[in-house]
Write an enzyme that holds these catalytic residues in place. Structure first.
Site, short mmCIF file in Angstrom:
data_model
loop_
_atom_site.label_atom_id
_atom_site.label_comp_id
_atom_site.label_asym_id
_atom_site.label_seq_id
_atom_site.Cartn_x
_atom_site.Cartn_y
_atom_site.Cartn_z
N LYS A 206 -2.84 -6.39 -5.42
CA LYS A 206 -2.38 -6.36 -4.02
C LYS A 206 -3.44 -5.60 -3.22
CE LYS A 206 -0.27 -4.64 -0.39
NZ LYS A 206 -1.50 -4.35 0.35
N GLU B 221 -5.22 7.15 -7.89
CA GLU B 221 -6.47 7.66 -7.32
C GLU B 221 -6.17 7.92 -5.85
OE1 GLU B 221 -9.25 8.34 -8.79
OE2 GLU B 221 -9.12 7.31 -10.71
N CYS C 297 -12.86 8.64 -0.28
CA CYS C 297 -12.01 9.71 -0.80
C CYS C 297 -12.85 10.88 -1.30
CB CYS C 297 -11.17 9.17 -1.93
SG CYS C 297 -12.19 8.35 -3.16
N GLU D 242 -7.76 15.50 4.86
CA GLU D 242 -8.84 14.52 4.89
C GLU D 242 -8.96 13.93 6.30
OE1 GLU D 242 -9.24 11.29 1.32
OE2 GLU D 242 -7.48 11.23 2.57
P1 NAP Z 1 -2.89 3.46 1.89
O1 NAP Z 1 -2.37 3.34 3.26
O2 NAP Z 1 -2.17 4.33 0.95
O3 NAP Z 1 -2.99 1.99 1.34
C1 NAP Z 1 -3.47 1.70 0.04
C2 NAP Z 1 -2.83 0.43 -0.46
O4 NAP Z 1 -1.42 0.67 -0.62
C3 NAP Z 1 -2.95 -0.74 0.49
O5 NAP Z 1 -3.08 -1.93 -0.26
C4 NAP Z 1 -1.62 -0.72 1.21
O6 NAP Z 1 -1.26 -1.97 1.73
C5 NAP Z 1 -0.70 -0.33 0.09
N1 NAP Z 1 0.59 0.21 0.49
C6 NAP Z 1 0.92 0.87 1.61
N2 NAP Z 1 2.23 1.21 1.58
C7 NAP Z 1 2.73 0.73 0.41
C8 NAP Z 1 4.01 0.74 -0.21
N3 NAP Z 1 5.06 1.34 0.37
N4 NAP Z 1 4.15 0.16 -1.42
C9 NAP Z 1 3.11 -0.44 -2.01
N5 NAP Z 1 1.88 -0.49 -1.48
C10 NAP Z 1 1.68 0.11 -0.29
O7 NAP Z 1 -4.39 3.97 1.87
P2 NAP Z 1 -5.62 3.41 2.71
O8 NAP Z 1 -5.51 3.92 4.09
O9 NAP Z 1 -5.76 1.94 2.50
O10 NAP Z 1 -6.83 4.10 1.95
C11 NAP Z 1 -7.32 5.34 2.28
C12 NAP Z 1 -6.83 6.38 1.30
O11 NAP Z 1 -7.22 6.02 -0.02
C13 NAP Z 1 -7.45 7.74 1.54
O12 NAP Z 1 -6.48 8.73 1.42
C14 NAP Z 1 -8.48 7.85 0.42
O13 NAP Z 1 -8.81 9.17 0.08
C15 NAP Z 1 -7.80 7.14 -0.68
N6 NAP Z 1 -8.77 6.68 -1.68
C16 NAP Z 1 -8.79 7.30 -2.88
C17 NAP Z 1 -9.73 6.93 -3.83
C18 NAP Z 1 -9.77 7.60 -5.16
O14 NAP Z 1 -10.41 7.06 -6.06
N7 NAP Z 1 -9.12 8.72 -5.36
C19 NAP Z 1 -10.64 5.91 -3.55
C20 NAP Z 1 -10.59 5.29 -2.31
C21 NAP Z 1 -9.64 5.69 -1.37
P3 NAP Z 1 -1.58 -2.41 3.24
O15 NAP Z 1 -3.01 -2.01 3.53
O16 NAP Z 1 -1.41 -3.88 3.18
O17 NAP Z 1 -0.61 -1.68 4.10
#
Ligand code: NAP
Length: 493
Positions: A187, A262, A296, A393
């Site tokens: 997804k 992650e 991240c 962040e």
């Molecule tokens: P996000 O809002 O948490 O979204 C990540 C994924 O989760 C997307 O595919 C999103 O779908 C989905 N999602 C959202 N709500 C959900 C739910 N209730 N149930 C299931 N899936 C759901 O994060 P983001 O804004 O895309 O990414 C940025 C974050 O990722 C930052 O906090 C960053 O630090 C973190 N990150 C961490 C790493 C690591 O390796 N630790 C690497 C990269 C990024 P939709 O986009 O379709 O809403």
């Protein structure tokens, strides 16, 4: 190049897929609903993709479940060959994939090319690791027994990924999963589904059997709920925000699934008086401004010791001034737009919060004249621990500078957070490199280096930055179950 002509070029290559992939078939949402994907650098609509939900996800899970039966029974060498073929195709289509990444995510084309190589490397690495999933033989406690440990794939994996690395966050999960015999339902983020779909198209072209790789996108909570509630899905692997990660972890309890997370970071970057100034500036710049601050592992707090503070701030400011902002397709651009308006608003609110609490903007501090979601590379000084810029962040091109006096104080400030993903230190003192690396409560530490991620090393966080590791020989364990088999009555003739 215009969005349209780039899209046409990618379309001609057959990689411009705009439907979900379920059981080897390209499908629309069952009710025909779609969502638009846009180019953040121009605001233009690139494509419409299906807005899927529970029903499509359940079908994708069933396909993955059926495919698991045969995929998991292939020999490691057979799976390895499929993955190698996929890797070769990803590299053959490096340019189109990079263009897709820049088109839907906004990062400079050169960085996008780097992401394709980095992302493909996970597939290559795990095509090799597939052959090294060894079990164990344990010396038995009685002479008529033999004790064996088997490593077996967990089963169907739900892989939920973010938009900041549209390819690499997928391959880092799918590579090890497929290598050891799991099948997947991916997804991708609603903002960057096209790269995921192109990668899935190449998986099909590589001959990976139908149903082994499935992709659904659309209503994230509904898709998440379907994956969590299914007893056929045995593992959730997630990269994204800490808030969503916590929800998924709680949701996985219902069916007691394995979970890898992650999540977000709050990386400290410690510059000591004895650092090499050039190395520290170059490393901090890379750690802070890669992907316009949207990673991240981006340096979120730059802690500089008082003796080098002025010199470092001057040199760093000059370096940041030279960062060219613009459309990622323009030659020389190193800073693309932020992903969307909400991201810019978050950055604005963090900067305002810092100013209201006494911080000074040395550079930038506002939206870029290019408009849309472009934000000026920004340096803020006099940042204090209680400011949002230091606590959370920022996920944007804002570098907050904090001053410290002693090593102990730097470690205390660095560890004063619930996050624990990446940290960086700059020093020429060998003893200090060890002392501080060991004291930092983080999963990754860069010493005199701002870019440390590679497929051969374990990537992952401690504390609320996550659970588990991706990449490296350790990464495949996340997709395996240990099975202990006891053979009794072995002495009978
Ligand atoms: P996000 O809002 O948490 O979204 C990540 C994924 O989760 C997307 O595919 C999103 O779908 C989905 N999602 C959202 N709500 C959900 C739910 N209730 N149930 C299931 N899936 C759901 O994060 P983001 O804004 O895309 O990414 C940025 C974050 O990722 C930052 O906090 C960053 O630090 C973190 N990150 C961490 C790493 C690591 O390796 N630790 C690497 C990269 C990024 P939709 O986009 O379709 O809403």
């Amino acid at each position: 190049m215009e969005t349209k002509s780039i899209a046409t070029r990618i379309q001609n290559s057959g990689l411009f897929r705009t439907q979900g992939l379920i059981g080897g078939k390209w499908v629309d949402a069952y009710d025909g609903k779609t969502i638009k994907v846009n180019n953040p650098a121009t605001g233009e609509i690139i494509a419409e993709v299906p807005y899927m939900g529970k029903r499509e996800t359940n079908d994708a899970i069933s396909s993955a479940y059926d495919a698991f039966n045969s995929w998991s029974k292939l020999t490691a060498a057979e799976r390895s060959k499929y993955l190698r073929e996929w890797y070769d195709l990803l590299m053959t289509h490096k340019e189109e994939l990079a263009q897709l990444i820049t088109l839907e995510q906004g990062k400079p084309l050169k960085d996008a090319m780097g992401e394709v190589t980095y992302g493909a490397d996970f597939i290559e690495f795990f095509s090799e690791e597939a052959k090294r999933v060894y079990g164990d033989v344990i010396p038995a406690t009685s002479s008529d027994r033999r004790l064996v440990v088997l490593k077996q794939p967990v089963g169907v994996v739900g892989a939920i990924t973010p938009w900041n690395f549209p390819l690499a966050m997928i391959t880092r999960k799918v590579g090890p999963a497929l290598a050891c015999g799991c099948t997947v339902v991916i997804k991708p983020s609603e903002f960057t589904p096209l790269t995921a779909l192109a990668a899935a198209e190449l998986a099909l072209q590589a001959g990976i059997p139908q149903g082994v790789v499935n992709v659904v996108m659309g209503n994230a909570p509904d898709i998440g709920e379907a994956l969590l509630s299914s007893t056929q899905v045995r593992k959730i692997t997630f990269t994204g925000s800490t808030a969503v990660g916590k929800k998924l972890m709680a949701g996985a309890a219902g069916t007691v699934k394995k979970v890898s997370l992650e999540l977000g970071g709050n990386a400290p970057c410690l510059v000591f008086d004895d650092a090499d100034l050039d190395v520290a500036v170059k490393g901090t710049l890379a750690a802070k401004f890669r992907n316009s601050g949207q990673t991240c592992v981006c340096a979120n707090r730059i802690l500089v010791q008082e003796g080098i503070y002025e010199k470092f701030a001057d040199a760093f400011l000059k370096a940041v001034q030279n960062l060219q902002v613009g459309d990622g397709f323009t030659e020389g651009v190193v800073q693309g737009p932020l992903i969307n308006e909400a991201a810019v608003k978050k950055v604005e609110s963090f900067v305002q919060d810092a100013i209201s609490k006494g911080a000074k903007v040395l550079l930038g501090g506002k939206r870029h004249s290019l408009g849309l979601t472009f934000y000026e590379p920004t340096v803020v000084s006099d940042v204090k621990n209680e400011m949002l810029l230091a606590k959370e962040e920022v996920f944007g091109p804002v570098a907050p500078l904090l001053q410290f006096k002693t090593e102990e104080e730097a470690i205390r400030i660095a560890n004063d957070t619930n996050a624990g993903l990446a940290a960086y230190i700059f020093t020429n003192n060998v003893q200090r490199t060890w002392r501080v690396s060991e004291a930092l409560e983080y999963g990754l530490v860069g010493v005199n280096e701002g870019l440390i991620s590679t497929e051969v090393a374990p990537f992952g966080g401690v504390k609320q930055s996550g659970l588990g590791r991706e990449g490296s020989k350790y990464g495949i364990d996340e997709y395996l179950e240990l099975k202990y088999v006891c053979f009794g009555d072995m002495n009978r003739k």
